[in-house]
Design a protein around this motif. Structure first.
Motif, PDB file in Angstrom:
ATOM      1  N   THR B 378       0.852  -1.187   0.000  1.00  0.00           N
ATOM      2  CA  THR B 378       0.000   0.000   0.000  1.00  0.00           C
ATOM      3  C   THR B 378       0.885   1.233   0.000  1.00  0.00           C
ATOM      4  O   THR B 378       1.413   1.624   1.044  1.00  0.00           O
ATOM      5  N   PRO B 379       1.104   1.829  -1.149  1.00  0.00           N
ATOM      6  CA  PRO B 379       2.003   2.992  -1.191  1.00  0.00           C
ATOM      7  C   PRO B 379       1.544   4.106  -0.253  1.00  0.00           C
ATOM      8  O   PRO B 379       0.345   4.391  -0.153  1.00  0.00           O
ATOM      9  N   ASP B 380       2.489   4.681   0.464  1.00  0.00           N
ATOM     10  CA  ASP B 380       2.176   5.838   1.307  1.00  0.00           C
ATOM     11  C   ASP B 380       2.207   7.072   0.410  1.00  0.00           C
ATOM     12  O   ASP B 380       3.255   7.508  -0.046  1.00  0.00           O
ATOM     13  N   ARG B 381       1.042   7.628   0.154  1.00  0.00           N
ATOM     14  CA  ARG B 381       0.946   8.717  -0.817  1.00  0.00           C
ATOM     15  C   ARG B 381       1.695   9.961  -0.364  1.00  0.00           C
ATOM     16  O   ARG B 381       2.014  10.830  -1.169  1.00  0.00           O
ATOM     17  N   ARG B 382       1.959  10.077   0.920  1.00  0.00           N
ATOM     18  CA  ARG B 382       2.707  11.250   1.392  1.00  0.00           C
ATOM     19  C   ARG B 382       4.171  11.172   0.979  1.00  0.00           C
ATOM     20  O   ARG B 382       4.875  12.180   0.975  1.00  0.00           O
ATOM     21  N   LEU B 383       4.633   9.990   0.660  1.00  0.00           N
ATOM     22  CA  LEU B 383       6.052   9.825   0.355  1.00  0.00           C
ATOM     23  C   LEU B 383       6.283   9.887  -1.149  1.00  0.00           C
ATOM     24  O   LEU B 383       7.017  10.729  -1.631  1.00  0.00           O
ATOM     25  N   GLY B 384       5.685   8.972  -1.883  1.00  0.00           N
ATOM     26  CA  GLY B 384       5.558   9.118  -3.329  1.00  0.00           C
ATOM     27  C   GLY B 384       6.826   9.076  -4.159  1.00  0.00           C
ATOM     28  O   GLY B 384       6.869   9.636  -5.248  1.00  0.00           O
ATOM     29  N   LEU B 385       7.878   8.430  -3.700  1.00  0.00           N
ATOM     30  CA  LEU B 385       9.071   8.286  -4.535  1.00  0.00           C
ATOM     31  C   LEU B 385       9.198   6.840  -4.993  1.00  0.00           C
ATOM     32  O   LEU B 385       8.400   5.976  -4.596  1.00  0.00           O
ATOM     33  N   ASP B 386      10.207   6.562  -5.789  1.00  0.00           N
ATOM     34  CA  ASP B 386      10.386   5.203  -6.336  1.00  0.00           C
ATOM     35  C   ASP B 386      11.190   4.372  -5.349  1.00  0.00           C
ATOM     36  O   ASP B 386      12.429   4.450  -5.323  1.00  0.00           O
ATOM     37  N   PHE B 387      10.512   3.588  -4.540  1.00  0.00           N
ATOM     38  CA  PHE B 387      11.169   2.767  -3.539  1.00  0.00           C
ATOM     39  C   PHE B 387      11.476   1.351  -4.043  1.00  0.00           C
ATOM     40  O   PHE B 387      11.671   0.432  -3.253  1.00  0.00           O
ATOM     41  N   VAL B 388      11.494   1.172  -5.341  1.00  0.00           N
ATOM     42  CA  VAL B 388      11.805  -0.115  -5.973  1.00  0.00           C
ATOM     43  C   VAL B 388      10.953  -1.215  -5.322  1.00  0.00           C
ATOM     44  O   VAL B 388      11.465  -2.136  -4.670  1.00  0.00           O
ATOM     45  N   PRO B 389       9.646  -1.146  -5.486  1.00  0.00           N
ATOM     46  CA  PRO B 389       8.761  -2.050  -4.758  1.00  0.00           C
ATOM     47  C   PRO B 389       8.894  -3.509  -5.167  1.00  0.00           C
ATOM     48  O   PRO B 389       8.782  -3.845  -6.344  1.00  0.00           O
ATOM     49  N   ASN B 390       9.225  -4.323  -4.209  1.00  0.00           N
ATOM     50  CA  ASN B 390       9.071  -5.784  -4.230  1.00  0.00           C
ATOM     51  C   ASN B 390       9.968  -6.571  -5.194  1.00  0.00           C
ATOM     52  O   ASN B 390      10.216  -7.752  -4.969  1.00  0.00           O
ATOM     53  N   THR B 391      10.417  -5.962  -6.257  1.00  0.00           N
ATOM     54  CA  THR B 391      11.220  -6.689  -7.246  1.00  0.00           C
ATOM     55  C   THR B 391      12.466  -5.882  -7.585  1.00  0.00           C
ATOM     56  O   THR B 391      12.376  -4.673  -7.821  1.00  0.00           O
ATOM     57  N   ALA B 392      13.590  -6.581  -7.630  1.00  0.00           N
ATOM     58  CA  ALA B 392      14.843  -5.904  -7.985  1.00  0.00           C
ATOM     59  C   ALA B 392      14.755  -5.315  -9.387  1.00  0.00           C
ATOM     60  O   ALA B 392      14.006  -5.809 -10.229  1.00  0.00           O
ATOM     61  N   ARG B 393      15.514  -4.265  -9.580  1.00  0.00           N
ATOM     62  CA  ARG B 393      15.472  -3.601 -10.874  1.00  0.00           C
ATOM     63  C   ARG B 393      16.871  -3.540 -11.487  1.00  0.00           C
ATOM     64  O   ARG B 393      17.824  -3.187 -10.799  1.00  0.00           O
ATOM     65  N   ARG B 394      16.948  -3.897 -12.757  1.00  0.00           N
ATOM     66  CA  ARG B 394      18.237  -3.784 -13.437  1.00  0.00           C
ATOM     67  C   ARG B 394      18.463  -2.324 -13.790  1.00  0.00           C
ATOM     68  O   ARG B 394      17.626  -1.675 -14.431  1.00  0.00           O
ATOM     69  N   GLN B 395      19.553  -1.793 -13.322  1.00  0.00           N
ATOM     70  CA  GLN B 395      19.813  -0.351 -13.496  1.00  0.00           C
ATOM     71  C   GLN B 395      21.304  -0.089 -13.297  1.00  0.00           C
ATOM     72  O   GLN B 395      21.889  -0.548 -12.305  1.00  0.00           O
ATOM     73  N   GLU B 396      21.897   0.611 -14.211  1.00  0.00           N
ATOM     74  CA  GLU B 396      23.299   0.986 -14.022  1.00  0.00           C
ATOM     75  C   GLU B 396      23.403   1.976 -12.857  1.00  0.00           C
ATOM     76  O   GLU B 396      22.633   2.939 -12.780  1.00  0.00           O
ATOM     77  N   VAL B 397      24.326   1.710 -11.952  1.00  0.00           N
ATOM     78  CA  VAL B 397      24.521   2.607 -10.812  1.00  0.00           C
ATOM     79  C   VAL B 397      25.968   3.091 -10.812  1.00  0.00           C
ATOM     80  O   VAL B 397      26.901   2.304 -10.655  1.00  0.00           O
TER      81      VAL B 397
END
Lengths: 332, 423
Positions: B378-397
């Protein structure tokens, strides 16, 4: 490294020890060769092999902390708060308690200590209700009635870096900080790291030092059987004799020392009354790879050599080399 | 110019695995290490779950564990992690002069034995003296010293360099890594073992954190869903335990010995809240300054950060305060940031948590994968950023920020980046 190479000076000193409160009282006593050692009187030390210490008598914490703060700090923290206030005043730094502003984000706070848990007397008293007839502890009873049994602020009071919080809150210190845990090394490490922070530019002013409540019964239960303290109780003030052929061990004391580091006045406008007391050389720390409690071999320098790497800072330039001065040559 | 500092080895003992590779796999898989609390009998406690280390025996990991007998549970995790980190880095006693190697560890204060406290109370009743007490055996006294485990680590290397013990609660290993970074930058050492270890799965911590309202009490029957940072249904943190240690080396020395460089430590910033002992300010102050200081120290702009390993405790207050701070520092760039919290899978490793976050950042930089924040239902609408929910994401860091905040208002920011020959 924007601040690299800034000159760092000591502009204020605060301390509370068995010799007195404040730099003047302590300096006079040190020069006069007075001793703060005596029989431990805060409690009955008869279970201990060592019954001497450098206790601080007649310390009035209410001069340095509010009643509300005193409910959430232990005795070591109170000593820290006292020394911090004395150091700030000695440095002539206006602060919230003296009618000034918050010291803010350019002021750092680096402390070291050996804080253990607080309010042990009350905890032991309250825990009596969980003692079963056979003497064992009834954990389930504690779990079900913990809100009644546990002193409400016990956990908050026991926070190791509690003095860091209380001092920062009292004076509005919001800059860089660390709290180092340890014994005799912790305060010195904190002072060294604070000096580096000011020199580097992480802070313009830093309050730094160490504190301990080592003569408390709780601390003594841990220290007493390690074989590092003298047991020559009958010698009283004569028992603690660093470098003497007849030395037999160290003694704990209660103390808090706080130094106020600043960048040099040449580059930073200090407040009125602020006089740099001393330039600072470079601190070093040393690890102990040997067995604990084993003194270093005679002549072994430990790791103080790191200090020599700074240009112009050679052993020969040191007027004196402060040492821990503990009786049996306990190295760190 | 400061000397450059790189990470060349990682070791971990965590609720997700008893070494760094298995911990990393668990983080990427989004696996929870939270379960029933077994270190104490939880009958009657409001909380009966934790992220525990499973089936770890130091003697199985470190050969010839002479001198390790004084270690308590948290210290064994730290020493086990240090041993692995040294092997991972290919470092031994002969790699550098002993005086050029040191240790910086974050850990927690000792916890008194409950039975001993009850026995002292009985003694006071029996003697009629309110100040009666009994003493500890010497071996127990050593065990209660925070720095005993660090000394054991130093002996592994015959290290006689800087020894820094930090005790700033949940930010301790962040401070330890930061101070080790500074120590190497300033030339006081060539190699530092840095990180933290902790195990607050004790009667005292479960009881008192519970009384303070900091622990979630709502998921005892469903422990793996309990730690849910940034989720609207979060209700407190979950205690965890473990040790995470990294090998930090001065760059030129590491290159000279042909070390495999995992990442570069670029920035370190600290601050104080001066607000409340056990809460984070809702406006993010303190955290704003530590984040900004770390990024500035790295010589970067906020827009250069790709990934934030959040402190993300799953308490209503921390997650709001941290998100507010991120928004204030990053501005519009916050919307494209990836932010995740390892605590959603491990529980809160307290003094070791920042080192675990650093491991996560190093893994993301090396593998191009950002671990998720699990239990995002249940996303907290007050926060609203990309918290990478539940599944890892392929992304160059390229660059990652690690946040660590603590009771007592101490805040740490660390910035690490992919190693590049020229900076």
């Amino acid at each position: 490294m924007s601040g690299s190479g800034r000159q760092v000076v000591i502009s204020g000193i605060g301390l509370v020890t068995a010799l007195g409160e404040g730099p003047e009282a302590n300096w006079k006593a040190l020069v006069a060769g007075e001793s703060g050692i005596g029989p431990i009187e805060a409690y009955d030390p008869s279970p201990l092999q060592t019954r001497l210490g450098g206790e601080i008598a007649d310390f009035d914490a209410t001069k340095y902390a509010t009643k509300r703060q005193l409910r959430t700090v232990n005795r070591g923290d109170r000593l820290a708060m006292a020394a911090a206030r004395i150091a700030l005043d000695d440095a002539g730094l206006a602060h919230k308690q003296s009618g000034g502003d918050e010291l803010g984000y350019r002021t750092g706070l680096y402390l070291g200590g050996n804080k253990s848990l607080g309010r042990m007397e009350q905890l032991i008293e309250e825990l009596k209700v969980i003692r079963r007839p056979d003497g064992t502890a009834d954990l389930e009873h504690l779990a079900r009635h913990g809100d009644v049994i546990m002193p409400p602020l016990f956990f908050v009071e026991g926070l190791p870096a509690g003095a860091v919080f209380t001092i920062s809150q009292t004076y509005g210190i919001r800059g860089s900080s660390t709290f180092f845990a340890g014994y005799a090394d912790a305060g010195a490490t904190a002072i060294g790291r604070a000096m580096r922070a000011v020199r580097r530019g992480d802070a313009d002013v830093a309050l730094a030092g160490g504190y301990d409540d080592a003569t408390s019964w709780w601390s003594m239960t841990l220290l007493d059987r390690l074989g590092i303290l003298t047991t020559r109780n009958e010698r009283g003030q004569q028992a603690y004799r660093p470098y003497d052929r007849d030395r037999s061990g160290g003694l704990p004391g209660r103390a808090r020392r706080c130094w106020c580091w600043r960048r040099s006045r040449r580059r930073w406008r200090a407040g009125p009354g602020s006089t740099p007391r001393s330039p600072v050389t470079v601190p070093g720390t040393t690890g102990a790879r040997r067995r604990r409690r084993t003194p270093r071999a005679a002549g072994s320098p430990g790791r103080c050599g790191v200090r020599w790497r700074t240009p112009g800072c050679r052993p020969a330039t040191w007027a004196t080399s402060p040492r821990t001065g503990r009786g049996p040559g306990w190295a760190t | 110019m400061s000397r450059r500092v790189v990470i060349t080895g990682v070791g971990a003992v965590t609720p997700l695995g008893n070494d760094a590779p298995s911990t990393w796999r668990g983080l990427v898989e989004g696996r929870s290490g939270v379960g029933r609390l077994t270190t104490i009998d939880t009958t009657g406690f409001d909380v009966s779950i934790a992220g525990e280390v499973k089936d770890f025996r130091l003697a199985d990991v470190v050969p010839g564990s002479v001198g390790l007998r004084h270690l308590l549970r948290p210290g064994t995790f730290g020493v086990g992690a240090a041993w692995e980190a040294l092997r991972d880095a290919g470092v031994d006693k002969d790699t550098y002069d002993g005086a050029d190697m040191g240790v910086a560890m974050g850990a927690c204060v000792d916890r008194p034995d409950l039975q001993w406290l009850v026995d002292v109370g009985a003694l006071r009743d029996a003697t009629g003296r309110a100040d009666a007490f009994s003493t500890y055996a010497p071996s127990d006294a050593l065990a209660y010293s925070q720095n005993i485990a660090s000394a054991a680590m130093a002996r592994m290397l015959d290290a006689t360099g800087p020894m820094l013990g930090v005790s700033t609660a949940c930010s301790a290993s962040g401070h330890a890594v930061g101070e080790a970074f500074r120590t190497l930058q300033e030339g006081d050492a060539t190699l530092m073992l840095a990180g933290g270890y902790d195990s607050l799965t004790t009667w005292l911590d479960v009881l008192c954190f519970g009384l303070l309202g900091a622990l979630t009490k709502e998921y005892n029957d469903d422990p793996q869903r309990a730690s849910r940072p940034f989720d609207d249904q979060r209700s407190g943190f979950v205690l965890g335990e473990g040790g995470v240690v990294l090998v930090l080396e001065e760059l030129e020395a590491a290159r000279a010995r042909g070390a495999h460089i995992l990442a570069e430590v670029l920035g370190y910033g600290t601050s104080l809240n001066a607000w409340r002992m056990t809460d984070s300010p809702p406006d993010g102050s303190g955290a704003i300054e530590s984040i900004a200081a770390a990024i500035a120290d790295a010589g970067l702009e906020p827009g250069d950060i790709d990934y934030v390993v959040a402190h993300g405790t799953s308490t209503p207050g921390n997650d709001l305060s941290e998100t507010t701070a991120i928004r204030k520092v990053f501005g519009d760039a916050a919307e494209r940031l990836l932010i995740s919290s390892p605590k959603s899978m491990t529980g809160h490793l307290t003094a070791a948590s920042a080192a675990l976050s650093l491991l996560t950042a190093v893994g993301a930089i090396n593998h191009g994968v950002v671990p998720p924040t699990i239990n995002q239902e249940t996303p907290d609408r007050r926060l609203g950023l990309d918290f990478v929910p539940n599944t890892a994401r392929r992304q160059e860091v390229r660059h990652a920020l690690v946040n660590a905040f603590a009771f007592g208002g101490t805040n740490v920011g660390l910035v690490v980046g992919r190693y590049e020959e020229k900076r």
